[in-house]
Design a protein around this motif. Structure first.
Motif, PDB file in Angstrom:
ATOM      1  N   TRP A 193      43.634  38.858  27.244  1.00 38.12           N
ATOM      2  CA  TRP A 193      43.428  38.340  28.614  1.00 38.12           C
ATOM      3  C   TRP A 193      44.752  38.384  29.384  1.00 38.12           C
ATOM      4  O   TRP A 193      44.792  38.765  30.546  1.00 38.12           O
ATOM      5  N   THR A 194      45.833  37.956  28.700  1.00 31.83           N
ATOM      6  CA  THR A 194      47.116  37.922  29.409  1.00 31.83           C
ATOM      7  C   THR A 194      47.569  39.337  29.767  1.00 31.83           C
ATOM      8  O   THR A 194      48.127  39.561  30.836  1.00 31.83           O
ATOM      9  N   LEU A 195      47.275  40.301  28.876  1.00 33.59           N
ATOM     10  CA  LEU A 195      47.620  41.688  29.195  1.00 33.59           C
ATOM     11  C   LEU A 195      46.821  42.163  30.400  1.00 33.59           C
ATOM     12  O   LEU A 195      47.341  42.834  31.286  1.00 33.59           O
ATOM     13  N   HIS A 196      45.538  41.814  30.421  1.00 29.18           N
ATOM     14  CA  HIS A 196      44.685  42.220  31.536  1.00 29.18           C
ATOM     15  C   HIS A 196      45.214  41.642  32.852  1.00 29.18           C
ATOM     16  O   HIS A 196      45.301  42.341  33.860  1.00 29.18           O
ATOM     17  N   TYR A 197      45.592  40.364  32.831  1.00 28.63           N
ATOM     18  CA  TYR A 197      46.119  39.734  34.046  1.00 28.63           C
ATOM     19  C   TYR A 197      47.444  40.371  34.459  1.00 28.63           C
ATOM     20  O   TYR A 197      47.685  40.604  35.637  1.00 28.63           O
ATOM     21  N   ALA A 198      48.302  40.661  33.476  1.00 24.27           N
ATOM     22  CA  ALA A 198      49.579  41.311  33.809  1.00 24.27           C
ATOM     23  C   ALA A 198      49.311  42.655  34.470  1.00 24.27           C
ATOM     24  O   ALA A 198      49.940  43.031  35.460  1.00 24.27           O
ATOM     25  N   TRP A 199      48.334  43.357  33.941  1.00 18.66           N
ATOM     26  CA  TRP A 199      47.952  44.668  34.484  1.00 18.66           C
ATOM     27  C   TRP A 199      47.439  44.535  35.921  1.00 18.66           C
ATOM     28  O   TRP A 199      47.801  45.301  36.808  1.00 18.66           O
ATOM     29  N   LEU A 200      46.608  43.504  36.166  1.00 23.08           N
ATOM     30  CA  LEU A 200      46.081  43.288  37.524  1.00 23.08           C
ATOM     31  C   LEU A 200      47.217  42.997  38.506  1.00 23.08           C
ATOM     32  O   LEU A 200      47.234  43.510  39.632  1.00 23.08           O
ATOM     33  N   TYR A 201      48.185  42.166  38.069  1.00 26.62           N
ATOM     34  CA  TYR A 201      49.300  41.837  38.969  1.00 26.62           C
ATOM     35  C   TYR A 201      50.194  43.047  39.200  1.00 26.62           C
ATOM     36  O   TYR A 201      50.724  43.239  40.290  1.00 26.62           O
ATOM     37  N   LEU A 202      50.344  43.874  38.152  1.00 24.11           N
ATOM     38  CA  LEU A 202      51.149  45.084  38.318  1.00 24.11           C
ATOM     39  C   LEU A 202      50.500  45.986  39.357  1.00 24.11           C
ATOM     40  O   LEU A 202      51.151  46.503  40.270  1.00 24.11           O
ATOM     41  N   GLN A 203      49.179  46.149  39.253  1.00 25.51           N
ATOM     42  CA  GLN A 203      48.457  46.984  40.220  1.00 25.51           C
ATOM     43  C   GLN A 203      48.615  46.440  41.626  1.00 25.51           C
ATOM     44  O   GLN A 203      48.810  47.181  42.583  1.00 25.51           O
ATOM     45  N   GLN A 204      48.534  45.100  41.726  1.00 25.73           N
ATOM     46  CA  GLN A 204      48.640  44.466  43.039  1.00 25.73           C
ATOM     47  C   GLN A 204      50.032  44.688  43.631  1.00 25.73           C
ATOM     48  O   GLN A 204      50.183  44.923  44.829  1.00 25.73           O
ATOM     49  N   LEU A 205      51.015  44.618  42.747  1.00 25.72           N
ATOM     50  CA  LEU A 205      52.395  44.824  43.176  1.00 25.72           C
ATOM     51  C   LEU A 205      52.561  46.238  43.738  1.00 25.72           C
ATOM     52  O   LEU A 205      53.356  46.486  44.638  1.00 25.72           O
ATOM     53  N   LEU A 206      51.770  47.170  43.181  1.00 26.30           N
ATOM     54  CA  LEU A 206      51.851  48.564  43.624  1.00 26.30           C
ATOM     55  C   LEU A 206      50.861  48.844  44.755  1.00 26.30           C
ATOM     56  O   LEU A 206      50.541  49.994  45.035  1.00 26.30           O
ATOM     57  N   GLY A 207      50.322  47.797  45.361  1.00 25.40           N
ATOM     58  CA  GLY A 207      49.464  47.995  46.532  1.00 25.40           C
ATOM     59  C   GLY A 207      47.973  47.929  46.245  1.00 25.40           C
ATOM     60  O   GLY A 207      47.158  48.153  47.139  1.00 25.40           O
ATOM     61  N   GLY A 208      47.591  47.647  45.033  1.00 27.02           N
ATOM     62  CA  GLY A 208      46.171  47.569  44.685  1.00 27.02           C
ATOM     63  C   GLY A 208      45.546  46.268  45.183  1.00 27.02           C
ATOM     64  O   GLY A 208      46.228  45.443  45.796  1.00 27.02           O
ATOM     65  N   PRO A 209      44.246  46.084  44.947  1.00 25.71           N
ATOM     66  CA  PRO A 209      43.571  44.857  45.376  1.00 25.71           C
ATOM     67  C   PRO A 209      44.105  43.642  44.620  1.00 25.71           C
ATOM     68  O   PRO A 209      44.553  43.761  43.481  1.00 25.71           O
ATOM     69  N   GLY A 210      44.070  42.488  45.256  1.00 27.62           N
ATOM     70  CA  GLY A 210      44.655  41.310  44.643  1.00 27.62           C
ATOM     71  C   GLY A 210      43.635  40.413  43.983  1.00 27.62           C
ATOM     72  O   GLY A 210      42.430  40.582  44.151  1.00 27.62           O
ATOM     73  N   ILE A 211      44.143  39.442  43.202  1.00 25.70           N
ATOM     74  CA  ILE A 211      43.274  38.414  42.640  1.00 25.70           C
ATOM     75  C   ILE A 211      43.151  37.332  43.702  1.00 25.70           C
ATOM     76  O   ILE A 211      44.093  36.595  43.955  1.00 25.70           O
ATOM     77  N   THR A 212      42.008  37.260  44.375  1.00 23.18           N
ATOM     78  CA  THR A 212      41.877  36.248  45.424  1.00 23.18           C
ATOM     79  C   THR A 212      41.125  35.034  44.911  1.00 23.18           C
ATOM     80  O   THR A 212      41.302  33.932  45.381  1.00 23.18           O
ATOM     81  N   ASP A 213      40.252  35.265  43.946  1.00 19.36           N
ATOM     82  CA  ASP A 213      39.479  34.161  43.395  1.00 19.36           C
ATOM     83  C   ASP A 213      39.662  34.163  41.879  1.00 19.36           C
ATOM     84  O   ASP A 213      39.048  34.965  41.165  1.00 19.36           O
ATOM     85  N   GLY A 214      40.522  33.272  41.385  1.00 19.59           N
ATOM     86  CA  GLY A 214      40.846  33.242  39.963  1.00 19.59           C
ATOM     87  C   GLY A 214      39.613  33.063  39.091  1.00 19.59           C
ATOM     88  O   GLY A 214      39.484  33.695  38.049  1.00 19.59           O
ATOM     89  N   GLY A 215      38.697  32.211  39.552  1.00 23.99           N
ATOM     90  CA  GLY A 215      37.482  31.953  38.783  1.00 23.99           C
ATOM     91  C   GLY A 215      36.649  33.218  38.621  1.00 23.99           C
ATOM     92  O   GLY A 215      36.139  33.519  37.541  1.00 23.99           O
ATOM     93  N   ALA A 216      36.535  33.985  39.722  1.00 23.56           N
ATOM     94  CA  ALA A 216      35.726  35.199  39.682  1.00 23.56           C
ATOM     95  C   ALA A 216      36.389  36.246  38.789  1.00 23.56           C
ATOM     96  O   ALA A 216      35.709  36.945  38.024  1.00 23.56           O
ATOM     97  N   THR A 217      37.716  36.348  38.874  1.00 23.61           N
ATOM     98  CA  THR A 217      38.427  37.321  38.044  1.00 23.61           C
ATOM     99  C   THR A 217      38.238  36.987  36.567  1.00 23.61           C
ATOM    100  O   THR A 217      37.948  37.863  35.751  1.00 23.61           O
ATOM    101  N   PHE A 218      38.367  35.703  36.249  1.00 22.03           N
ATOM    102  CA  PHE A 218      38.236  35.253  34.858  1.00 22.03           C
ATOM    103  C   PHE A 218      36.813  35.516  34.356  1.00 22.03           C
ATOM    104  O   PHE A 218      36.612  36.093  33.286  1.00 22.03           O
ATOM    105  N   GLY A 219      35.828  35.123  35.180  1.00 24.03           N
ATOM    106  CA  GLY A 219      34.432  35.321  34.804  1.00 24.03           C
ATOM    107  C   GLY A 219      34.101  36.802  34.649  1.00 24.03           C
ATOM    108  O   GLY A 219      33.412  37.205  33.713  1.00 24.03           O
TER     109      GLY A 219
END
Ligand code: PHE
Length: 451
Positions: A116-142
């Motif tokens: 899970w932590t790797l997945h979240y790190a990956w999502l933040y890395l993508q966001q840092l590079l201009g990808g879509p962000g995590i706007t709803d933590g609950g939805a991302t987790f679910g």
């Protein structure tokens, strides 16, 4: 004359302290401790937790390491050898067998959560590079839990990382990786605490963690703190025994043990001081967050804060590194055992043990989606595996290890291994492992079974 372990030896006292601290510092400190503290009265929990580390954790840690150092083999063979040497029943090796089973079970879900932590790190890395962000933590987790594919990919990546280090051996794998990863972990943690200080809510967080409200101390709080002391110090499954087997005779076990306990405890407290100010700053109540505290609430705060994306990336990478150095210690005992019992090379033994863990992990991750209907004793598959392994087998293992060190081993042997302790402290240690620790652990178990 110092005898050597066939698996290799730590090159210095520092190497052992880093590796054992790497085992102790993990998801338990950064993810479990903050939420347990907030659900159990903050300062009251922290105070009892510290008392448990001192009175039970440290003595059992000394016991595991000294047994390992005396035997110099994987836990099962160490216990077999020692029992034979002292004229006791080989049945005591059951501690090692139980420990190995617990290690395999714990690693199977630990790796999924580390994924899970790797997945979240990956999502933040993508966001840092201009990808879509995590706007709803609950939805991302679910969404993540609902996707077997996502969970499987990251669980597999994490297992490959763990197997890779263990396959390389004690000096080239375990020791080299912790020498680099542990300082990195401290650096990121200190930066995150620095951010916490700058939010202006640091004082509130510190007061929450360090002002004990004695009226909140009850049986449940004491038992939760005791269980966490076990899990966090990696005790009860003979993992510290395995690491003790590679410890040179010249190193003082009490000194190293105290350093490990201080490191583990400070990281838990620092993690609290990094997480709570951010939550308070964004008006998020930490109470009742459970496992979601880190994966759902914290991303909401990251989304709102300045530099939150980079912070999120750093945070989840930190968590992943902490989990990594712990998983290594979970895969080492079965790997060492396979090397001793079969003709497999270390690399193949690590792969075989890792493959078994990986397969059990798949059961865990399917329990979050495809098999979410399956319940064992009211728990989902992961909850059930976690309960049996951490809440029953670890305390039971710890109790047996304490009894073994206190009643089975010759007093001369333990006195010799703990020669740096003064007579008074040695006597205190011996009474702790003979009576105090086993009794208190028995209390947790009785509470678990009756509750
Ligand atoms: N101590 C690790 C943590 O806090 C977990 C662990 C338990 C590792 C038992 C090894 C053995 O996350």
């Amino acid at each position: 004359m110092d005898n050597q372990s066939a698996h290799g030896m730590w090159s210095s006292r520092m190497a052992f302290i880093l590796a054992a601290s790497g085992s102790a510092v993990g998801l338990g400190n950064i993810w479990r401790f903050p939420y347990l503290a907030s659900d159990n009265g903050g300062g009251a929990f922290v105070l009892v937790y510290l008392a448990c580390i001192l009175a039970i954790g440290l003595p059992i840690l000394f016991a595991e390491v000294l047994i390992g150092r005396h035997g110099r083999k994987s836990p099962i063979n160490t216990l077999l050898g020692l029992s034979r040497e002292t004229g006791h029943s080989p049945l005591w090796a059951v501690i090692g067998v139980m420990g190995m089973i617990s290690a395999i079970l714990i690693l199977s879900f630990y790796s999924v959560v580390a994924g899970w932590t790797l997945h979240y790190a990956w999502l933040y890395l993508q966001q840092l590079l201009g990808g879509p962000g995590i706007t709803d933590g609950g939805a991302t987790f679910g969404g993540m839990l609902g996707s077997p594919k996502t969970l499987l990919i990251w669980h597999s990546v994490f297992m490959v990382l763990t197997i890779g280090v263990v396959a390389m051996g004690v000096e080239k794998g375990l020791e080299r990786s912790v020498k680099f990863l542990m300082p990195a972990l401290f650096l990121v943690l200190l930066i995150l605490v620095g951010y916490g200080v700058s939010t202006g809510h640091f004082g509130k967080a510190a007061a929450f963690l360090f002002t004990p409200d004695f009226s909140k101390i009850n049986g449940d709080v004491v038992l939760a703190a005791l269980g966490q002391a076990f899990f966090s110090l990696s005790l009860g499954l003979a993992g510290m025994m395995a690491y003790g087997a590679y410890l040179p005779r010249s190193v003082s076990i009490p000194q190293a043990g105290v350093a490990i306990a201080i490191t583990d405890t400070s990281v838990a407290l620092l993690a609290g001081l990094a997480i709570f100010p951010v939550l308070f700053n964004f008006g998020i109540s930490p109470t009742g967050g459970g496992p979601g505290l880190i994966f759902t609430s914290l991303p909401m705060a990251f989304a709102d804060m300045w530099g939150g994306i980079a912070y999120g990336l750093a945070f989840f990478l930190l968590l992943m590194v902490a989990a990594w150095t712990s998983s290594i210690s979970l895969l080492e005992p079965p790997t060492a055992y396979l090397v001793e019992r079969t003709r497999l090379t270390r690399a193949n033994a690590a792969m075989l043990a890792g493959l078994l863990v990986w397969a059990i992990g798949i059961v865990t991750l399917l329990g979050f989606n495809v098999w979410s209907e399956v319940k064992i004793g009211g728990k989902d598959l992961q909850g059930a595996i976690e309960f049996v392994a951490s809440d029953i087998m670890l305390p039971l293992g710890g109790m047996l290890i304490a009894l073994y060190a206190g009643w089975v081993l010759d007093q001369k042997l333990t006195r010799n291994e703990l020669s740096q302790l003064s007579d008074g402290l040695y006597t205190a240690w011996r009474w702790s492992v003979r009576v105090v620790s086993p009794l208190l652990v028995l209390l947790i178990l009785v509470q678990k079974f009756s509750g």
